[in-house]
Design an enzyme around this catalytic site. Structure first.
Site, mmCIF file in Angstrom:
data_model
loop_
_atom_site.group_PDB
_atom_site.id
_atom_site.type_symbol
_atom_site.label_atom_id
_atom_site.label_comp_id
_atom_site.label_asym_id
_atom_site.label_seq_id
_atom_site.Cartn_x
_atom_site.Cartn_y
_atom_site.Cartn_z
ATOM 1 N N LYS A 81 9.091 -15.622 -3.837
ATOM 2 C CA LYS A 81 8.544 -16.471 -2.769
ATOM 3 C C LYS A 81 7.093 -16.159 -2.415
ATOM 4 O O LYS A 81 6.341 -17.046 -2.037
ATOM 5 C CB LYS A 81 9.414 -16.353 -1.514
ATOM 6 C CG LYS A 81 10.755 -17.040 -1.687
ATOM 7 C CD LYS A 81 11.617 -16.915 -0.456
ATOM 8 C CE LYS A 81 12.941 -17.618 -0.697
ATOM 9 N NZ LYS A 81 13.861 -17.469 0.433
ATOM 10 N N ASP A 128 12.169 -22.506 4.797
ATOM 11 C CA ASP A 128 13.076 -21.440 5.255
ATOM 12 C C ASP A 128 13.098 -21.299 6.774
ATOM 13 O O ASP A 128 14.162 -21.131 7.376
ATOM 14 C CB ASP A 128 12.653 -20.079 4.676
ATOM 15 C CG ASP A 128 13.187 -19.844 3.270
ATOM 16 O OD1 ASP A 128 14.114 -20.553 2.853
ATOM 17 O OD2 ASP A 128 12.668 -18.927 2.595
HETATM 18 P P1 ATR Z 1 12.856 -12.788 -0.466
HETATM 19 O O1 ATR Z 1 11.968 -13.749 -1.121
HETATM 20 O O2 ATR Z 1 14.316 -13.180 -0.573
HETATM 21 O O3 ATR Z 1 12.485 -12.428 0.911
HETATM 22 P P2 ATR Z 1 11.562 -10.389 -1.367
HETATM 23 O O4 ATR Z 1 10.263 -10.972 -0.963
HETATM 24 O O5 ATR Z 1 11.675 -9.712 -2.697
HETATM 25 O O6 ATR Z 1 12.726 -11.464 -1.353
HETATM 26 O O7 ATR Z 1 12.012 -9.384 -0.201
HETATM 27 C C1 ATR Z 1 13.141 -8.588 -0.306
HETATM 28 C C2 ATR Z 1 13.319 -7.793 0.979
HETATM 29 O O8 ATR Z 1 14.521 -7.022 0.837
HETATM 30 C C3 ATR Z 1 12.201 -6.799 1.283
HETATM 31 O O9 ATR Z 1 12.080 -6.658 2.678
HETATM 32 C C4 ATR Z 1 12.740 -5.512 0.658
HETATM 33 O O10 ATR Z 1 12.224 -4.331 1.208
HETATM 34 P P3 ATR Z 1 10.849 -3.676 0.620
HETATM 35 O O11 ATR Z 1 9.744 -4.481 1.236
HETATM 36 O O12 ATR Z 1 10.879 -2.281 1.068
HETATM 37 O O13 ATR Z 1 10.915 -3.822 -0.867
HETATM 38 C C5 ATR Z 1 14.203 -5.643 1.006
HETATM 39 N N1 ATR Z 1 15.062 -4.839 0.124
HETATM 40 C C6 ATR Z 1 15.361 -5.084 -1.161
HETATM 41 N N2 ATR Z 1 16.185 -4.131 -1.650
HETATM 42 C C7 ATR Z 1 16.399 -3.260 -0.637
HETATM 43 C C8 ATR Z 1 17.156 -2.050 -0.501
HETATM 44 N N3 ATR Z 1 17.860 -1.547 -1.524
HETATM 45 N N4 ATR Z 1 17.135 -1.419 0.703
HETATM 46 C C9 ATR Z 1 16.429 -1.922 1.741
HETATM 47 N N5 ATR Z 1 15.692 -3.060 1.679
HETATM 48 C C10 ATR Z 1 15.675 -3.708 0.507
#
Ligand code: ATR
Length: 312
Positions: A81, A128
């Site tokens: 995104k 969204d």
């Molecule tokens: P989307 O487009 O669905 O928002 P994204 O931009 O990749 O996807 O964001 C994913 C979110 O999930 C982020 O806030 C990410 O945290 P980081 O910024 O620290 O990467 C969070 N996220 C993904 N895997 C995670 C995990 N195992 N534990 C905690 N947060 C996680």
């Protein structure tokens, strides 16, 4: 039609009826085809919508190929995104402000004779935030304006949701993220919405915290709505984004994740303590209807889209 298409399929494209799709990694879980194909059929539009499993380093090529194949548009899901933003030739003002897109409309204009300018354009939108606000109203019969909101995550979906809460003048907004710097940057981008006449209690109205138990525990007593906008819960066996022992009965819990045939751990934990909770299906429904309206400039057939998802 295949369950999931790849970049290789797009290179050797022969599926002429498919003119729309959702791009993500992972994407196999996505219910977007189910809901959009029901909408297309109900509207008498002879097109199909499919899933595309595209890695981050394939995104630019995938969008170019879709454009060449005369796709009408696409939806984006994690992790694309934010990255897709810089690949757009044009951005809707709301998407620009949010800094993330979930909907693309490709434009295929006839070439202007003698012009060397590029005619075809891709415009990025974000549905969204508006989809989220409608989902909250429908799920809990409350307005964001009256709520103290704790958003878990600071990625693309969290950005749209946080902007929506800020724009709705929610009582309070706390953003918690694993990578704290991203939570802080998002809170900073929203600061102007919180310099208002609302009464300040003992806690700040806008705050960024790390996604850690102690920091979360302190916030729960000053929160009405917890939104999971991380991708935790997408995979079976994922931990809950907030420890289950912190969930209290006074909370509304909204998990933007939805899973076919299973409850996410977060929702189960909410149900077990008696908190009101809802999954991401309503947001998917509302955000999909808004995407449909961007592509076709006509009202989306909401009842048929609801029926396709099994949402009453
Ligand atoms: P989307 O487009 O669905 O928002 P994204 O931009 O990749 O996807 O964001 C994913 C979110 O999930 C982020 O806030 C990410 O945290 P980081 O910024 O620290 O990467 C969070 N996220 C993904 N895997 C995670 C995990 N195992 N534990 C905690 N947060 C996680």
């Amino acid at each position: 039609m295949k369950e999931v298409y790849t970049i290789q399929d797009l290179r050797n494209w022969s599926e002429e009826s498919i003119r729309l799709g959702v791009i993500g990694a992972p994407v196999a879980h996505s219910l977007s085809p189910q809901i959009q194909n029901a909408a297309l059929q109900a509207s008498g539009i002879a097109m199909q919508y499919a899933r595309f499993e595209i890695a981050p380093d394939e995104l630019a090529s995938a969008l170019e190929l879709m454009h060449e194949r005369e796709f009408l548009g696409a939806n984006l899901t994690a992790p694309h995104k934010i990255a897709a933003l810089s690949l757009m030739e044009d951005l809707d003002s709301n998407a620009k402000r949010i800094g993330a897109i979930n909907t693309i409309k490709f434009c295929h204009r006839a070439p202007v004779t003698g012009s060397t300018a590029r005619n075809a354009t891709a415009t990025g939108f974000n549905t969204d935030g508006a989809g989220f606000a409608r989902a909250i109203r429908e799920a809990f019969a409350v307005d964001l304006r009256d709520l103290r909101v704790l958003v878990l995550g600071a990625g693309g979906a969290a950005r749209a949701i946080s902007f929506e809460c800020a724009r709705a003048h929610c009582e309070r907004l706390v953003i918690a993220n694993r990578t704290f710097a991203k939570a802080r940057a998002l809170a900073n981008a929203l600061r102007e919405f919180f310099i208002g006449p609302k009464v300040l209690g003992p806690v700040p109205r806008l705050h960024a915290i790390p996604l850690e138990e102690n920091a979360l525990r302190f916030q729960i007593g000053h929160t009405d709505l917890v939104v999971n906008a991380t991708s935790l819960g997408l995979r079976v066996g994922d931990a809950t984004p907030v420890p289950a022992r912190l969930i209290e009965p006074h909370l509304f819990i909204y998990d933007i994740v939805y899973a076919k045939d299973r409850e996410t751990r977060l929702l189960r934990a909410a149900r077990e303590v008696g908190a009101r909770a809802a999954d991401g299906l309503l947001m998917l429904l509302r955000q999909s209807a808004l995407s449909f309206e961007i592509w076709f400039e006509r009202e989306a057939p909401l009842p048929e889209m609801r029926a396709a998802l099994g949402v009453n």
